[in-house]
Design an enzyme around this catalytic site. Structure first.
Site, PDB file in Angstrom:
ATOM      1  N   VAL A   1       0.812  -1.224   0.000  1.00 60.95           N
ATOM      2  CA  VAL A   1       0.000   0.000   0.000  1.00 60.95           C
ATOM      3  C   VAL A   1       0.846   1.275   0.000  1.00 60.95           C
ATOM      4  O   VAL A   1       0.313   2.368  -0.200  1.00 60.95           O
ATOM      5  CB  VAL A   1      -1.012   0.049   1.178  1.00 60.95           C
ATOM      6  CG1 VAL A   1      -2.073  -1.019   1.033  1.00 60.95           C
ATOM      7  CG2 VAL A   1      -0.317  -0.034   2.528  1.00 60.95           C
TER       8      VAL A   1
ATOM      9  N   TYR B   1       4.382   4.777  16.345  1.00 67.38           N
ATOM     10  CA  TYR B   1       3.109   4.092  16.069  1.00 67.38           C
ATOM     11  C   TYR B   1       1.933   4.978  16.458  1.00 67.38           C
ATOM     12  O   TYR B   1       0.996   5.162  15.684  1.00 67.38           O
ATOM     13  CB  TYR B   1       3.078   2.767  16.843  1.00 67.38           C
ATOM     14  CG  TYR B   1       1.835   1.926  16.599  1.00 67.38           C
ATOM     15  CD1 TYR B   1       1.644   1.249  15.402  1.00 67.38           C
ATOM     16  CD2 TYR B   1       0.841   1.807  17.580  1.00 67.38           C
ATOM     17  CE1 TYR B   1       0.504   0.477  15.185  1.00 67.38           C
ATOM     18  CE2 TYR B   1      -0.294   1.024  17.377  1.00 67.38           C
ATOM     19  CZ  TYR B   1      -0.461   0.357  16.179  1.00 67.38           C
ATOM     20  OH  TYR B   1      -1.585  -0.409  15.960  1.00 67.38           O
TER      21      TYR B   1
HETATM   22  P1  NDP Z   1      -1.161  -8.307  11.568  1.00 68.33           P
HETATM   23  O1  NDP Z   1       0.276  -7.959  11.721  1.00 68.33           O
HETATM   24  O2  NDP Z   1      -1.630  -9.633  12.001  1.00 68.33           O
HETATM   25  O3  NDP Z   1      -1.602  -8.087  10.030  1.00 68.33           O
HETATM   26  C1  NDP Z   1      -1.201  -6.953   9.331  1.00 68.33           C
HETATM   27  C2  NDP Z   1      -1.677  -7.069   7.903  1.00 68.33           C
HETATM   28  O4  NDP Z   1      -1.227  -5.914   7.174  1.00 68.33           O
HETATM   29  C3  NDP Z   1      -1.140  -8.286   7.190  1.00 68.33           C
HETATM   30  O5  NDP Z   1      -2.160  -8.844   6.400  1.00 68.33           O
HETATM   31  C4  NDP Z   1      -0.030  -7.733   6.287  1.00 68.33           C
HETATM   32  O6  NDP Z   1       0.055  -8.572   5.163  1.00 68.33           O
HETATM   33  C5  NDP Z   1      -0.592  -6.341   5.963  1.00 68.33           C
HETATM   34  N1  NDP Z   1       0.412  -5.350   5.596  1.00 68.33           N
HETATM   35  C6  NDP Z   1       1.429  -4.870   6.350  1.00 68.33           C
HETATM   36  N2  NDP Z   1       2.143  -3.976   5.666  1.00 68.33           N
HETATM   37  C7  NDP Z   1       1.564  -3.884   4.442  1.00 68.33           C
HETATM   38  C8  NDP Z   1       1.840  -3.109   3.284  1.00 68.33           C
HETATM   39  N3  NDP Z   1       2.882  -2.266   3.235  1.00 68.33           N
HETATM   40  N4  NDP Z   1       1.043  -3.244   2.203  1.00 68.33           N
HETATM   41  C9  NDP Z   1      -0.001  -4.105   2.237  1.00 68.33           C
HETATM   42  N5  NDP Z   1      -0.323  -4.853   3.303  1.00 68.33           N
HETATM   43  C10 NDP Z   1       0.465  -4.743   4.394  1.00 68.33           C
HETATM   44  O7  NDP Z   1      -1.947  -7.153  12.313  1.00 68.33           O
HETATM   45  P2  NDP Z   1      -3.451  -7.081  12.905  1.00 68.33           P
HETATM   46  O8  NDP Z   1      -4.357  -7.911  12.126  1.00 68.33           O
HETATM   47  O9  NDP Z   1      -3.350  -7.251  14.360  1.00 68.33           O
HETATM   48  O10 NDP Z   1      -3.731  -5.521  12.657  1.00 68.33           O
HETATM   49  C11 NDP Z   1      -4.552  -5.014  11.627  1.00 68.33           C
HETATM   50  C12 NDP Z   1      -4.729  -3.523  11.867  1.00 68.33           C
HETATM   51  O11 NDP Z   1      -5.287  -3.314  13.161  1.00 68.33           O
HETATM   52  C13 NDP Z   1      -3.415  -2.734  11.832  1.00 68.33           C
HETATM   53  O12 NDP Z   1      -3.650  -1.501  11.187  1.00 68.33           O
HETATM   54  C14 NDP Z   1      -3.102  -2.521  13.302  1.00 68.33           C
HETATM   55  O13 NDP Z   1      -2.309  -1.372  13.512  1.00 68.33           O
HETATM   56  C15 NDP Z   1      -4.488  -2.386  13.881  1.00 68.33           C
HETATM   57  N6  NDP Z   1      -4.544  -2.680  15.307  1.00 68.33           N
HETATM   58  C16 NDP Z   1      -4.181  -3.918  15.800  1.00 68.33           C
HETATM   59  C17 NDP Z   1      -4.208  -4.153  17.154  1.00 68.33           C
HETATM   60  C18 NDP Z   1      -3.815  -5.465  17.772  1.00 68.33           C
HETATM   61  O14 NDP Z   1      -3.713  -5.555  19.007  1.00 68.33           O
HETATM   62  N7  NDP Z   1      -3.631  -6.529  16.997  1.00 68.33           N
HETATM   63  C19 NDP Z   1      -4.629  -3.095  18.102  1.00 68.33           C
HETATM   64  C20 NDP Z   1      -4.996  -1.852  17.478  1.00 68.33           C
HETATM   65  C21 NDP Z   1      -4.953  -1.661  16.134  1.00 68.33           C
HETATM   66  P3  NDP Z   1       1.361  -8.852   4.265  1.00 68.33           P
HETATM   67  O15 NDP Z   1       2.467  -9.193   5.204  1.00 68.33           O
HETATM   68  O16 NDP Z   1       0.922  -9.972   3.390  1.00 68.33           O
HETATM   69  O17 NDP Z   1       1.589  -7.586   3.510  1.00 68.33           O
END
Ligand code: NDP
Length: 260
Positions: free
Chosen positions: A65, A156
Protein backbone atom coordinates in the site's frame (compact mmCIF):
# COMPACT_ATOMS: atom_id res chain seq x y z
CA UNK A 1 -30.87 -14.20 8.32
CA UNK A 2 -30.48 -11.01 6.28
CA UNK A 3 -27.23 -10.53 4.42
CA UNK A 4 -26.20 -7.05 5.50
CA UNK A 5 -23.59 -6.58 2.75
CA UNK A 6 -25.38 -8.45 -0.05
CA UNK A 7 -23.63 -7.70 -3.38
CA UNK A 8 -21.59 -4.86 -1.93
CA UNK A 9 -18.03 -4.75 -3.21
CA UNK A 10 -15.50 -4.34 -0.42
CA UNK A 11 -11.76 -3.77 -0.64
CA UNK A 12 -9.92 -4.90 2.50
CA UNK A 13 -6.21 -4.14 2.86
CA UNK A 14 -4.03 -6.19 5.19
CA UNK A 15 -6.27 -9.17 4.49
CA UNK A 16 -3.69 -11.97 4.60
CA UNK A 17 -3.89 -12.54 8.36
CA UNK A 18 -5.21 -11.27 11.66
CA UNK A 19 -8.03 -8.76 11.79
CA UNK A 20 -8.17 -8.31 7.98
CA UNK A 21 -8.48 -12.04 7.38
CA UNK A 22 -11.22 -12.37 9.99
CA UNK A 23 -13.02 -9.41 8.47
CA UNK A 24 -12.91 -11.08 5.05
CA UNK A 25 -14.80 -14.07 6.49
CA UNK A 26 -17.41 -11.84 8.14
CA UNK A 27 -17.89 -9.71 5.04
CA UNK A 28 -18.21 -12.84 2.84
CA UNK A 29 -20.78 -14.31 5.27
CA UNK A 30 -22.78 -11.09 4.93
CA UNK A 31 -22.85 -11.44 1.13
CA UNK A 32 -20.06 -9.04 0.10
CA UNK A 33 -17.82 -9.47 -2.93
CA UNK A 34 -14.24 -9.05 -1.83
CA UNK A 35 -11.06 -7.54 -3.18
CA UNK A 36 -8.32 -8.70 -0.81
CA UNK A 37 -5.03 -6.83 -0.64
CA UNK A 38 -1.70 -7.41 1.10
CA UNK A 39 1.91 -7.91 -0.04
CA UNK A 40 2.05 -11.74 0.16
CA UNK A 41 0.17 -13.27 -2.78
CA UNK A 42 0.58 -16.88 -1.60
CA UNK A 43 -0.76 -16.06 1.86
CA UNK A 44 -3.83 -14.43 0.33
CA UNK A 45 -4.47 -17.32 -2.07
CA UNK A 46 -4.00 -19.98 0.63
CA UNK A 47 -6.35 -18.08 2.87
CA UNK A 48 -9.09 -17.93 0.21
CA UNK A 49 -8.77 -21.72 -0.25
CA UNK A 50 -8.51 -22.59 3.46
CA UNK A 51 -11.42 -20.40 4.47
CA UNK A 52 -13.44 -21.63 1.48
CA UNK A 53 -14.29 -18.06 0.52
CA UNK A 54 -16.59 -18.14 -2.53
CA UNK A 55 -14.02 -18.08 -5.37
CA UNK A 56 -16.16 -16.18 -7.88
CA UNK A 57 -16.72 -13.45 -5.33
CA UNK A 58 -13.09 -12.87 -4.38
CA UNK A 59 -10.37 -10.98 -6.21
CA UNK A 60 -6.85 -11.26 -4.79
CA UNK A 61 -4.55 -8.31 -5.53
CA UNK A 62 -1.09 -8.55 -3.97
CA UNK A 63 0.49 -5.13 -3.49
CA UNK A 64 2.27 -2.86 -1.07
CA UNK A 65 0.00 0.00 0.00
CA UNK A 66 3.00 2.33 0.12
CA UNK A 67 3.12 2.07 -3.70
CA UNK A 68 0.68 4.71 -4.94
CA UNK A 69 0.53 3.55 -8.55
CA UNK A 70 -0.11 -0.06 -7.43
CA UNK A 71 -3.05 1.23 -5.33
CA UNK A 72 -4.40 3.13 -8.38
CA UNK A 73 -4.13 0.00 -10.53
CA UNK A 74 -5.82 -2.11 -7.85
CA UNK A 75 -8.81 0.21 -7.60
CA UNK A 76 -9.21 0.16 -11.39
CA UNK A 77 -8.84 -3.65 -11.47
CA UNK A 78 -11.45 -4.07 -8.73
CA UNK A 79 -13.90 -1.77 -10.55
CA UNK A 80 -13.29 -3.57 -13.86
CA UNK A 81 -13.82 -6.99 -12.20
CA UNK A 82 -16.88 -6.28 -10.07
CA UNK A 83 -18.35 -3.18 -11.74
CA UNK A 84 -18.24 -1.06 -8.58
CA UNK A 85 -16.60 -0.34 -5.25
CA UNK A 86 -18.83 0.32 -2.22
CA UNK A 87 -16.59 -0.23 0.80
CA UNK A 88 -12.92 0.48 1.42
CA UNK A 89 -11.34 -0.86 4.62
CA UNK A 90 -7.84 0.52 5.25
CA UNK A 91 -6.65 -2.13 7.66
CA UNK A 92 -3.02 -2.78 6.61
CA UNK A 93 -0.68 -1.71 9.38
CA UNK A 94 2.66 -2.25 11.04
CA UNK A 95 3.82 -1.82 14.64
CA UNK A 96 7.09 -0.71 16.25
CA UNK A 97 8.08 -0.01 19.85
CA UNK A 98 11.17 1.93 20.94
CA UNK A 99 11.88 4.80 23.33
CA UNK A 100 11.50 8.04 21.38
CA UNK A 101 15.22 8.87 21.45
CA UNK A 102 16.06 5.45 19.97
CA UNK A 103 13.69 5.92 17.02
CA UNK A 104 15.49 7.04 13.87
CA UNK A 105 13.59 9.26 11.46
CA UNK A 106 13.22 6.27 9.18
CA UNK A 107 11.16 4.40 11.82
CA UNK A 108 8.69 7.28 11.78
CA UNK A 109 8.72 7.33 7.97
CA UNK A 110 8.04 3.59 7.70
CA UNK A 111 5.10 3.72 10.09
CA UNK A 112 3.67 6.80 8.40
CA UNK A 113 4.19 5.24 4.96
CA UNK A 114 2.16 2.12 5.72
CA UNK A 115 -0.30 3.25 8.41
CA UNK A 116 -1.14 6.69 6.98
CA UNK A 117 0.03 7.08 3.38
CA UNK A 118 -1.20 3.55 2.63
CA UNK A 119 -4.71 4.74 3.53
CA UNK A 120 -4.22 8.04 1.68
CA UNK A 121 -3.21 6.17 -1.49
CA UNK A 122 -6.16 3.78 -1.29
CA UNK A 123 -8.70 6.53 -0.66
CA UNK A 124 -7.37 8.62 -3.54
CA UNK A 125 -7.39 5.54 -5.79
CA UNK A 126 -10.94 4.52 -4.87
CA UNK A 127 -12.66 7.91 -4.55
CA UNK A 128 -13.96 8.19 -8.14
CA UNK A 129 -15.48 4.69 -7.85
CA UNK A 130 -16.87 5.15 -4.33
CA UNK A 131 -18.65 8.27 -5.58
CA UNK A 132 -20.68 6.09 -7.94
CA UNK A 133 -21.97 3.92 -5.06
CA UNK A 134 -25.31 4.71 -3.41
CA UNK A 135 -23.94 3.74 0.03
CA UNK A 136 -20.19 4.21 0.06
CA UNK A 137 -18.14 3.55 3.17
CA UNK A 138 -14.53 4.13 4.17
CA UNK A 139 -13.37 2.41 7.35
CA UNK A 140 -9.89 3.10 8.71
CA UNK A 141 -8.31 0.71 11.21
CA UNK A 142 -6.82 3.10 13.74
CA UNK A 143 -6.17 2.11 17.37
CA UNK A 144 -6.58 3.28 20.93
CA UNK A 145 -2.99 4.38 20.23
CA UNK A 146 -4.60 7.05 18.05
CA UNK A 147 -6.42 8.48 21.07
CA UNK A 148 -3.89 8.48 23.89
CA UNK A 149 -0.17 8.60 24.60
CA UNK A 150 1.87 5.50 25.34
CA UNK A 151 5.48 5.15 26.43
CA UNK A 152 7.86 3.69 23.82
CA UNK A 153 5.32 3.89 21.00
CA UNK A 154 5.70 7.45 19.76
CA UNK A 155 6.02 6.57 16.06
CA UNK A 156 3.11 4.09 16.07
CA UNK A 157 0.88 6.40 18.12
CA UNK A 158 1.74 9.35 15.87
CA UNK A 159 0.67 7.35 12.81
CA UNK A 160 -2.61 6.26 14.42
CA UNK A 161 -3.39 9.81 15.63
CA UNK A 162 -2.87 10.91 12.02
CA UNK A 163 -5.30 8.26 10.80
CA UNK A 164 -7.95 9.45 13.26
CA UNK A 165 -7.37 13.02 12.05
CA UNK A 166 -7.61 11.93 8.42
CA UNK A 167 -10.88 10.13 9.19
CA UNK A 168 -12.43 13.30 10.63
CA UNK A 169 -11.29 15.50 7.73
CA UNK A 170 -12.44 13.07 5.03
CA UNK A 171 -15.81 12.64 6.73
CA UNK A 172 -16.39 16.37 6.26
CA UNK A 173 -15.03 16.57 2.70
CA UNK A 174 -16.84 13.46 1.47
CA UNK A 175 -20.19 14.09 3.16
CA UNK A 176 -21.51 15.86 0.08
CA UNK A 177 -20.71 12.70 -1.90
CA UNK A 178 -22.69 10.57 0.59
CA UNK A 179 -19.53 8.68 1.54
CA UNK A 180 -19.23 7.99 5.26
CA UNK A 181 -15.76 7.78 6.79
CA UNK A 182 -15.18 6.21 10.19
CA UNK A 183 -12.34 4.64 12.15
CA UNK A 184 -12.25 1.65 14.44
CA UNK A 185 -9.91 1.91 17.41
CA UNK A 186 -9.11 -1.57 18.70
CA UNK A 187 -7.26 -1.99 21.97
CA UNK A 188 -5.30 -5.24 22.26
CA UNK A 189 -6.47 -7.88 19.76
CA UNK A 190 -5.31 -11.49 19.67
CA UNK A 191 -3.31 -11.54 16.42
CA UNK A 192 0.32 -11.88 15.32
CA UNK A 193 0.71 -8.14 15.85
CA UNK A 194 -0.13 -8.55 19.54
CA UNK A 195 2.66 -11.13 19.88
CA UNK A 196 5.02 -8.67 18.13
CA UNK A 197 3.81 -5.89 20.43
CA UNK A 198 4.37 -8.00 23.57
CA UNK A 199 7.89 -8.86 22.48
CA UNK A 200 8.91 -5.35 21.35
CA UNK A 201 7.11 -3.34 24.06
CA UNK A 202 8.34 -5.52 26.94
CA UNK A 203 11.89 -5.20 25.60
CA UNK A 204 11.51 -1.39 25.35
CA UNK A 205 10.13 -1.23 28.90
CA UNK A 206 12.83 -3.55 30.29
CA UNK A 207 10.33 -6.06 31.73
CA UNK A 208 9.45 -9.66 30.86
CA UNK A 209 6.71 -10.37 28.30
CA UNK A 210 4.56 -11.87 31.06
CA UNK A 211 4.95 -8.78 33.26
CA UNK A 212 4.11 -6.53 30.33
CA UNK A 213 1.08 -8.61 29.38
CA UNK A 214 -0.32 -8.80 32.92
CA UNK A 215 0.06 -5.01 33.30
CA UNK A 216 -1.72 -4.52 29.96
CA UNK A 217 -4.57 -6.83 30.98
CA UNK A 218 -4.94 -4.94 34.26
CA UNK A 219 -5.72 -1.79 32.24
CA UNK A 220 -8.64 -3.43 30.42
CA UNK A 221 -11.91 -3.18 32.37
CA UNK A 222 -13.31 -6.33 30.68
CA UNK A 223 -10.11 -8.07 31.77
CA UNK A 224 -9.23 -9.66 28.42
CA UNK A 225 -7.86 -8.85 25.00
CA UNK A 226 -10.31 -8.57 22.12
CA UNK A 227 -10.95 -11.33 19.59
CA UNK A 228 -10.58 -10.41 15.89
CA UNK A 229 -14.29 -11.18 15.36
CA UNK A 230 -15.21 -8.40 17.82
CA UNK A 231 -13.43 -5.93 15.52
CA UNK A 232 -15.00 -7.51 12.42
CA UNK A 233 -18.50 -7.14 13.88
CA UNK A 234 -17.95 -3.41 14.21
CA UNK A 235 -16.56 -3.26 10.67
CA UNK A 236 -19.64 -5.07 9.29
CA UNK A 237 -21.88 -2.63 11.13
CA UNK A 238 -19.99 0.42 9.83
CA UNK A 239 -20.05 -1.05 6.31
CA UNK A 240 -23.79 -1.79 6.42
CA UNK A 241 -26.87 0.35 5.80
CA UNK A 242 -27.51 0.35 9.56
CA UNK A 243 -24.69 2.87 10.12
CA UNK A 244 -25.89 5.37 7.50
CA UNK A 245 -26.01 8.28 9.96
CA UNK A 246 -22.55 7.76 11.41
CA UNK A 247 -19.53 9.58 9.99
CA UNK A 248 -16.28 11.07 11.29
CA UNK A 249 -16.29 8.79 14.33
CA UNK A 250 -13.44 6.77 15.82
CA UNK A 251 -15.07 3.95 17.71
CA UNK A 252 -13.22 1.99 20.40
CA UNK A 253 -13.47 -1.78 20.53
CA UNK A 254 -11.10 -2.21 23.42
CA UNK A 255 -12.87 -3.74 26.42
CA UNK A 256 -13.43 -0.31 27.96
CA UNK A 257 -9.84 0.98 28.12
CA UNK A 258 -10.34 4.42 26.59
CA UNK A 259 -13.26 6.86 26.82
CA UNK A 260 -12.98 9.72 24.33
P1 NDP B 1 -1.16 -8.31 11.57
O1 NDP B 1 0.28 -7.96 11.72
O2 NDP B 1 -1.63 -9.63 12.00
O3 NDP B 1 -1.60 -8.09 10.03
C1 NDP B 1 -1.20 -6.95 9.33
C2 NDP B 1 -1.68 -7.07 7.90
O4 NDP B 1 -1.23 -5.91 7.17
C3 NDP B 1 -1.14 -8.29 7.19
O5 NDP B 1 -2.16 -8.84 6.40
C4 NDP B 1 -0.03 -7.73 6.29
O6 NDP B 1 0.06 -8.57 5.16
C5 NDP B 1 -0.59 -6.34 5.96
N1 NDP B 1 0.41 -5.35 5.60
C6 NDP B 1 1.43 -4.87 6.35
N2 NDP B 1 2.14 -3.98 5.67
C7 NDP B 1 1.56 -3.88 4.44
C8 NDP B 1 1.84 -3.11 3.28
N3 NDP B 1 2.88 -2.27 3.24
N4 NDP B 1 1.04 -3.24 2.20
C9 NDP B 1 0.00 -4.10 2.24
N5 NDP B 1 -0.32 -4.85 3.30
C10 NDP B 1 0.46 -4.74 4.39
O7 NDP B 1 -1.95 -7.15 12.31
P2 NDP B 1 -3.45 -7.08 12.90
O8 NDP B 1 -4.36 -7.91 12.13
O9 NDP B 1 -3.35 -7.25 14.36
O10 NDP B 1 -3.73 -5.52 12.66
C11 NDP B 1 -4.55 -5.01 11.63
C12 NDP B 1 -4.73 -3.52 11.87
O11 NDP B 1 -5.29 -3.31 13.16
C13 NDP B 1 -3.42 -2.73 11.83
O12 NDP B 1 -3.65 -1.50 11.19
C14 NDP B 1 -3.10 -2.52 13.30
O13 NDP B 1 -2.31 -1.37 13.51
C15 NDP B 1 -4.49 -2.39 13.88
N6 NDP B 1 -4.54 -2.68 15.31
C16 NDP B 1 -4.18 -3.92 15.80
C17 NDP B 1 -4.21 -4.15 17.15
C18 NDP B 1 -3.81 -5.47 17.77
O14 NDP B 1 -3.71 -5.56 19.01
N7 NDP B 1 -3.63 -6.53 17.00
C19 NDP B 1 -4.63 -3.09 18.10
C20 NDP B 1 -5.00 -1.85 17.48
C21 NDP B 1 -4.95 -1.66 16.13
P3 NDP B 1 1.36 -8.85 4.26
O15 NDP B 1 2.47 -9.19 5.20
O16 NDP B 1 0.92 -9.97 3.39
O17 NDP B 1 1.59 -7.59 3.51
Amino acid sequence: MSMRLQNKVAIITGASQGIGQNMAIHFANEGAKLCLISRREEALKEMVLELKLPQGKVLVLPLDVTDQSACDQAARACFAHFGGIDILVNNAGIYRSKPFMDHCTNDFKQLMDVNVYGAVHMVQACFEFLQKSSSARIINMASTAGKWGSKNQSAYNTSKHALVGLTRCLALEFATHAITVNAICPGFVQTAMLEELKSMASHSAGVSEDEFYLAALARIPLGRVMKPQEISSMAVYLASAESSGITGQSIHVDGGMVFS
